[in-house]
Design a protein around this motif. Structure first.
Motif, PDB file in Angstrom:
ATOM      1  N   SER A 334       0.819  -1.219   0.000  1.00 16.20           N
ATOM      2  CA  SER A 334       0.000   0.000   0.000  1.00 16.20           C
ATOM      3  C   SER A 334       0.855   1.273   0.000  1.00 16.20           C
ATOM      4  O   SER A 334       0.334   2.361  -0.215  1.00 16.20           O
ATOM      5  N   ASP A 335       2.167   1.144   0.238  1.00 14.74           N
ATOM      6  CA  ASP A 335       3.038   2.320   0.160  1.00 14.74           C
ATOM      7  C   ASP A 335       3.300   2.745  -1.285  1.00 14.74           C
ATOM      8  O   ASP A 335       3.686   3.876  -1.548  1.00 14.74           O
ATOM      9  N   LEU A 336       3.126   1.817  -2.211  1.00 13.51           N
ATOM     10  CA  LEU A 336       3.453   2.127  -3.607  1.00 13.51           C
ATOM     11  C   LEU A 336       2.411   3.073  -4.198  1.00 13.51           C
ATOM     12  O   LEU A 336       1.222   2.796  -4.178  1.00 13.51           O
ATOM     13  N   ARG A 337       2.904   4.184  -4.742  1.00 15.26           N
ATOM     14  CA  ARG A 337       1.988   5.167  -5.335  1.00 15.26           C
ATOM     15  C   ARG A 337       1.881   4.966  -6.838  1.00 15.26           C
ATOM     16  O   ARG A 337       0.981   5.491  -7.469  1.00 15.26           O
ATOM     17  N   GLY A 338       2.845   4.285  -7.416  1.00 13.93           N
ATOM     18  CA  GLY A 338       2.805   4.123  -8.859  1.00 13.93           C
ATOM     19  C   GLY A 338       3.764   3.053  -9.339  1.00 13.93           C
ATOM     20  O   GLY A 338       4.443   2.398  -8.544  1.00 13.93           O
ATOM     21  N   GLU A 339       3.775   2.870 -10.652  1.00 14.31           N
ATOM     22  CA  GLU A 339       4.678   1.904 -11.260  1.00 14.31           C
ATOM     23  C   GLU A 339       5.348   2.612 -12.426  1.00 14.31           C
ATOM     24  O   GLU A 339       4.691   3.378 -13.149  1.00 14.31           O
ATOM     25  N   LEU A 340       6.627   2.398 -12.617  1.00 14.25           N
ATOM     26  CA  LEU A 340       7.382   3.212 -13.560  1.00 14.25           C
ATOM     27  C   LEU A 340       7.941   2.448 -14.752  1.00 14.25           C
ATOM     28  O   LEU A 340       8.776   2.955 -15.485  1.00 14.25           O
ATOM     29  N   HIS A 341       7.496   1.196 -14.921  1.00 12.95           N
ATOM     30  CA  HIS A 341       8.120   0.445 -16.003  1.00 12.95           C
ATOM     31  C   HIS A 341       7.110  -0.356 -16.834  1.00 12.95           C
ATOM     32  O   HIS A 341       7.178  -1.577 -16.903  1.00 12.95           O
ATOM     33  N   GLN A 342       6.190   0.360 -17.445  1.00  8.27           N
ATOM     34  CA  GLN A 342       5.243  -0.280 -18.359  1.00  8.27           C
ATOM     35  C   GLN A 342       5.714  -0.075 -19.796  1.00  8.27           C
ATOM     36  O   GLN A 342       6.316   0.949 -20.120  1.00  8.27           O
ATOM     37  N   HIS A 343       5.451  -1.066 -20.620  1.00  5.92           N
ATOM     38  CA  HIS A 343       5.764  -0.931 -22.046  1.00  5.92           C
ATOM     39  C   HIS A 343       4.487  -1.032 -22.869  1.00  5.92           C
ATOM     40  O   HIS A 343       3.512  -1.645 -22.437  1.00  5.92           O
ATOM     41  N   LEU A 344       4.525  -0.439 -24.056  1.00  6.20           N
ATOM     42  CA  LEU A 344       3.382  -0.537 -24.962  1.00  6.20           C
ATOM     43  C   LEU A 344       3.559  -1.736 -25.879  1.00  6.20           C
ATOM     44  O   LEU A 344       4.662  -2.003 -26.356  1.00  6.20           O
ATOM     45  N   LEU A 345       2.475  -2.463 -26.082  1.00  6.50           N
ATOM     46  CA  LEU A 345       2.532  -3.598 -27.003  1.00  6.50           C
ATOM     47  C   LEU A 345       1.862  -3.263 -28.326  1.00  6.50           C
ATOM     48  O   LEU A 345       2.027  -3.963 -29.312  1.00  6.50           O
ATOM     49  N   GLY A 346       1.071  -2.177 -28.309  1.00  9.87           N
ATOM     50  CA  GLY A 346       0.404  -1.752 -29.535  1.00  9.87           C
ATOM     51  C   GLY A 346      -0.979  -2.352 -29.706  1.00  9.87           C
ATOM     52  O   GLY A 346      -1.587  -2.244 -30.764  1.00  9.87           O
ATOM     53  N   THR A 359      -5.535   1.438 -11.318  1.00  8.22           N
ATOM     54  CA  THR A 359      -6.546   1.878 -10.360  1.00  8.22           C
ATOM     55  C   THR A 359      -6.902   0.737  -9.410  1.00  8.22           C
ATOM     56  O   THR A 359      -6.982   0.922  -8.196  1.00  8.22           O
ATOM     57  N   ARG A 360      -7.104  -0.440  -9.991  1.00  7.96           N
ATOM     58  CA  ARG A 360      -7.405  -1.615  -9.155  1.00  7.96           C
ATOM     59  C   ARG A 360      -6.321  -1.850  -8.108  1.00  7.96           C
ATOM     60  O   ARG A 360      -6.575  -2.259  -6.996  1.00  7.96           O
ATOM     61  N   GLN A 361      -5.077  -1.587  -8.506  1.00  5.31           N
ATOM     62  CA  GLN A 361      -3.955  -1.822  -7.610  1.00  5.31           C
ATOM     63  C   GLN A 361      -3.754  -0.641  -6.655  1.00  5.31           C
ATOM     64  O   GLN A 361      -2.883  -0.679  -5.795  1.00  5.31           O
ATOM     65  N   GLY A 362      -4.571   0.373  -6.815  1.00  4.89           N
ATOM     66  CA  GLY A 362      -4.466   1.542  -5.940  1.00  4.89           C
ATOM     67  C   GLY A 362      -3.320   2.471  -6.301  1.00  4.89           C
ATOM     68  O   GLY A 362      -2.814   3.200  -5.458  1.00  4.89           O
ATOM     69  N   LEU A 363      -2.903   2.451  -7.565  1.00  5.38           N
ATOM     70  CA  LEU A 363      -1.777   3.282  -7.986  1.00  5.38           C
ATOM     71  C   LEU A 363      -2.255   4.640  -8.490  1.00  5.38           C
ATOM     72  O   LEU A 363      -3.296   4.745  -9.134  1.00  5.38           O
ATOM     73  N   GLN A 364      -1.473   5.666  -8.188  1.00  2.09           N
ATOM     74  CA  GLN A 364      -1.850   7.023  -8.576  1.00  2.09           C
ATOM     75  C   GLN A 364      -1.192   7.466  -9.872  1.00  2.09           C
ATOM     76  O   GLN A 364      -1.588   8.459 -10.465  1.00  2.09           O
ATOM     77  N   TYR A 365      -0.150   6.777 -10.258  1.00  3.63           N
ATOM     78  CA  TYR A 365       0.468   7.104 -11.549  1.00  3.63           C
ATOM     79  C   TYR A 365       1.048   5.849 -12.194  1.00  3.63           C
ATOM     80  O   TYR A 365       1.323   4.858 -11.523  1.00  3.63           O
ATOM     81  N   VAL A 366       1.195   5.940 -13.531  1.00  4.70           N
ATOM     82  CA  VAL A 366       1.782   4.845 -14.280  1.00  4.70           C
ATOM     83  C   VAL A 366       2.838   5.427 -15.214  1.00  4.70           C
ATOM     84  O   VAL A 366       2.578   6.417 -15.906  1.00  4.70           O
ATOM     85  N   GLY A 367       4.000   4.846 -15.209  1.00  4.41           N
ATOM     86  CA  GLY A 367       5.054   5.303 -16.115  1.00  4.41           C
ATOM     87  C   GLY A 367       5.155   4.390 -17.320  1.00  4.41           C
ATOM     88  O   GLY A 367       5.422   3.203 -17.192  1.00  4.41           O
ATOM     89  N   VAL A 368       4.886   4.957 -18.499  1.00  2.83           N
ATOM     90  CA  VAL A 368       5.044   4.190 -19.733  1.00  2.83           C
ATOM     91  C   VAL A 368       6.408   4.534 -20.310  1.00  2.83           C
ATOM     92  O   VAL A 368       6.734   5.699 -20.523  1.00  2.83           O
ATOM     93  N   VAL A 369       7.193   3.506 -20.532  1.00  5.41           N
ATOM     94  CA  VAL A 369       8.569   3.719 -20.975  1.00  5.41           C
ATOM     95  C   VAL A 369       8.671   3.448 -22.468  1.00  5.41           C
ATOM     96  O   VAL A 369       8.296   2.373 -22.949  1.00  5.41           O
TER      97      VAL A 369
END
Ligand SMILES: Nc1nc2c(ncn2[C@H]2C[C@H](O)[C@@H](COP(=O)(O)OP(=O)(O)OP(=O)(O)O)O2)c(=O)[nH]1
Ligand SMILES: [Mg+2]
Ligand SMILES: [Mg+2]
Length: 557
Positions: A334-346, A359-369
Motif C-alpha cells: 500500500s506504500d506504492l503510489r505508482g509503477e514506472l516500467h510499463q511498455h506498450l505492445l500496440g 486503479t485496481r492496484q491503488g496506484l496514482q500514476y503509471v510510467g510508460v517507458v
DNA sequence: GCCGTTTTCGGCCCGACTGTTTTCAGTCG
C-alpha cells in the motif's frame, strides 16, 4: 558460482559425510552454518575483510577457519580427508527420497552398494529381499524412485514461477470448498528468490476430505505421503507441493511453524523451552495448557516478542532485534503510489486497460517507458499520441501518466536534457555488464530522475548476482540513480542480499511489476516481498513517492 | 561444532508419516 554457494556446498558435504559416520550434532551444526552463509546476503570475502565471519549465526572458530582456508586455497583439507573415506556414490544414495544416512551406510557396509546404479542392480538381482528392515514395499518404492530419478537433478524454482503455480493450487483447493482459511507458507511466504517446493496451510472442519481432494487434484503426478494432517504430492512439471491441515484454533501456530525458516523456528522454540513453554504447530503450551495458537501475533506475544514479518524470518538478527522490541518498519504494497516500467505492445485499448489495472492496484500514476530514437517528428507524434490517448478523463481516481525514455546506459549518461515530453529516464546497462562507468564529475551530472532497468547481472543462475551488483549499487548512490527491483528473480533484477546492501548504502530502488499482460500489476507483491527481505523502508523507494519525477536528485547524498 | 534472557560446559525443536516392527527407527517437514 558465488563463493558463498561454493562454501555452503563444502559445508553440506562435510555434514553428509559426518552423518554417514554417525556423528551427532556436528552435521546439523555444519548444515546450519551452510544455510546461514546462503542467507547472509553478503559476500564471504567482504565479511572476512571486515572480520565479520564469526558474526554469521552458526559460524564459530572451527568453521570460520575452514571458510578462510577455502577462500585462500579453494579447498578444505578436512573435507578432502573425509571424502577419502567414503565413495561419492554413497552420498548420492542419500539423495534418493526416503534414504538417509542410516540406510545409505547400511547399503554400503552390509551390501557393498556404493551408488544408486549399484542399488538398482542389487534390487534387480533380488539381493535386498530378506535383509532386515527391507520389506517388499520399501524395495518397490526404491525401484520406482531409482528408475524415475535417473538423470534428474532436484531444482529450485524461481519465486515468480512458483508463485503462479501456488496461486493456481490455492484456487483449486478453495474451489473444492473443503477448507476455511488457506495460506501460502514456507519459503514462498518468505519470498525467497527461489523455492524448493510449495507449502500450503489450511484449516478445515473435515481435514480428511480436504486431504483426499488435494491428493486428487488435476496435475498430481505422484502422492509422496498422505496422512491425517498432511499430504505431499508431485505435480506434473515435477514440482513438490506440501499441504498441511490443522484445526482453526491452531492456525497461527501452524502458520508460524510452516513459514519457517527452520533456523528461525528452532531458535524460537529454544527460547520458549527456556521459559518453561513449548511451541509446536498446534500452539504454545505451558504444560498441558495452550496459551496461544490462533494467530501468529499470539505466538510471538507469548514469548514477549512483537510479530515479525515473514520475509525476514531467517535467523539473521531479526529475533535478537525483536527481543529488544525492535522490528524494522518495512515497505508495504500500500506504500506504492505508482509503477514506472510499463511498455506498450500496440494492442487496442491497452492504455485504458493499463489505467484500469493501476486503479485496481491503488496506484496514482503509471510510467510508460518508450524506447528510442527520441528525435524527429516521429518521436513527437508518439509522445503526443500517448498523452492524448491516456484516459485522463476517468475521474479523480484515474492514474496520472508519466512518460519514460529508455536507452543503453551510455546514451542516457551522455544526455544533458530530457527528450521532449519525457518525465524520466531508464538506463539499460545490458546483460551481464560487469562494471559501471566511472562516476561522472558531480557538476556534469544533471539531476534528472532516472533508474537502471532490465538489470541482468547473471545470464546463468549459477553466476554470482550479489557480487556483480555491488559496484552498481555503489555507483547508483554516487551518481544519484535508483536500481530496479523486478519480481522475476533469481537472475533478473536485484536479489534480496543486494537490496539489503543497497538499503544500507543509501541507494534508492524502483519496484516494478514485471507485467506480462497489459494492466497486470499483481506481481508488484513479489517485488515488495523482495524489498522487504532486504529490510527496505518505504522512503528508499522512488515509486512510493507522490511525485517521483519531480526533478530532485533521486538520492539523498 | 556452536553457543549463552540463570550455563564458557552441557545441552542441542518438535511432530507426522512410512514400513516394519510387536513397540519403533528413520526420514522428512
Ligand atoms: N520446527 C521445525 N520446522 C521445520 C523444520 N523443517 C522445516 N520446518 C518448517 C519451516 C519451513 O519453512 C517449513 C517448510 O519446510 P520446507 O522444507 O519446505 O522449507 P522452506 O519452505 O523453508 O524452504 P524450501 O524453499 O522449500 O527449501 O517447515 C524443522 O526441522 N523443524
Ligand atoms: Mg518449502
Ligand atoms: Mg515443504
Amino acid at each position: 558460482m558465488s563463493v558463498n554457494v561454493e562454501v555452503s556446498e563444502v559445508l553440506l558435504g562435510i555434514a553428509d559425510l559426518l552423518e554417514l559416520k554417525s556423528e551427532r550434532f556436528k552435521p546439523e551444526a555444519y548444515r546450519r552454518a551452510a544455510r546461514s552463509i546462503l542467507g547472509a546476503g553478503e559476500d564471504l570475502r567482504t565479511l572476512r575483510q571486515n572480520d565479520l565471519l564469526g558474526a554469521i549465526p552458526g559460524v564459530g572458530e572451527a568453521i570460520r577457519r575452514k571458510i578462510e582456508e577455502y577462500l585462500d586455497s579453494g579447498k578444505v583439507e578436512y573435507y578432502e580427508r573425509l571424502k577419502q573415506e567414503i565413495p561419492p556414490g554413497v552420498l548420492a544414495l542419500m539423495r534418493i527420497p526416503g534414504v538417509g544416512p542410516k540406510t545409505a551406510s547400511r547399503f554400503y557396509r552390509e551390501l557393498g552398494i556404493d551408488s544408486p546404479a549399484a542399488l538398482l542392480d542389487a534390487i534387480g538381482h533380488d539381493r535386498l529381499s530378506g535383509v532386515a528392515g527391507f520389506g517388499p514395499r520399501k524395495i518397490q518404492n526404491l525401484r520406482r524412485d531409482l528408475e524415475k530419478a535417473s538423470g534428474t537433478v532436484a531444482r529450485r524454482l524461481p519465486l515468480r514461477t512458483a508463485w503462479a503455480i501456488a496461486q493456481g493450487v490455492v484456487r483449486a483447493i478453495v474451489a473444492a470448498a473443503l477448507v476455511d482459511q488457506v495460506e501460502i507458507a514456507g519459503s514462498l511466504r518468505r519470498r525467497r528468490e527461489s523455492v524448493g517446493d510449495i507449502d500450503i496451510l489450511a484449516t478445515s472442519g473435515s481435514p480428511g476430505a480436504a486431504i483426499e481432494t488435494f491428493a486428487k487434484l488435476p496435475g498430481v503426478r505422484q502422492i509422496v505421503v498422505k496422512g491425517e494432517t498432511k499430504c505431499t504430492v508431485i505435480l506434473d512439471p515435477g514440482i513438490q507441493v506440501d499441504l498441511r491441515v490443522v484445526p482453526p484454533e491452531s492456525f497461527g501456530a501452524a502458520l508460524q511453524y510452516f513459514t519457517g525458516s527452520k533456523d528461525h523456528n528452532v531458535r524460537l522454540r529454544t527460547w520458549a523451552r527456556e521459559r518453561g513453554l513449548k511451541i509446536n504447530e498446534y500452539g504454545v503450551l505451558r504444560g498441558e495448557v495452550r496459551v496461544a495458537g490462533a494467530t501468529e501475533e499470539e505466538v510471538y506475544r507469548a514469548l514477549d516478542l512483537p510479530w515479525i514479518p515473514p520475509e525476514i524470518r531467517e535467523n539473521q538478527g531479526e529475533l535478537d532485534g525483536a527481543a529488544l522490541g525492535r522490528v524494522p518498519s518495512l515497505v508495504n504494497l500500500s506504500d506504492l503510489r505508482g509503477e514506472l516500467h510499463q511498455h506498450l505492445l500496440g494492442s487496442d485499448g491497452e492504455l485504458s486497460e493499463m489505467a484500469a489495472g493501476a486503479t485496481r492496484q491503488g496506484l496514482q500514476y503509471v510510467g510508460v517507458v518508450l524506447p528510442g530514437p527520441h528525435e524527429g517528428t516521429d518521436w513527437t507524434r508518439r509522445v503526443r499520441r500517448l498523452r492524448s490517448e491516456w484516459p485522463a478523463k476517468g475521474g479523480p481516481a484515474a492514474p496520472r501518466l508519466l512518460v519514460g525514455y529508455e536507452a543503453p546506459l551510455g546514451e542516457i549518461e551522455a544526455m544533458r536534457e530530457l527528450p521532449p515530453g519525457v518525465d524520466y529516464l531508464v538506463g539499460l546497462p545490458g546483460d551481464g555488464t560487469p562494471r559501471p562507468p566511472a562516476p561522472a564529475p558531480t557538476e556534469r551530472v544533471p539531476f534528472f530522475p532516472w533508474f537502471l532497468g532490465h538489470l541482468r547481472f547473471a545470464t546463468d543462475p549459477s553466476e554470482p548476482i550479489g557480487e556483480r551488483a555491488s559496484p552498481w549499487i555503489e555507483w547508483g548512490r554516487n551518481v544519484g540513480v535508483a536500481l530496479e527491483v523486478t519480481p522475476d528473480g533469481p537472475m533478473d533484477g536485484l536479489d534480496s542480499g543486494s537490496i539489503r546492501r543497497a538499503v544500507d548504502a543509501g541507494t534508492s530502488l524502483v519496484l516494478s511489476a514485471g507485467s506480462k499482460a497489459v494492466g497486470d500489476f499483481a506481481d508488484l507483491e513479489l517485488s515488495i516481498g523482495l524489498a522487504r527481505r532486504g529490510w527496505t523502508h518505504a522512503d528508499r523507494i522512488l515509486n512510493a513517492a507522490p511525485d517521483p519525477a519531480s526533478g530532485r536528485p533521486t538520492n539523498a547524498r
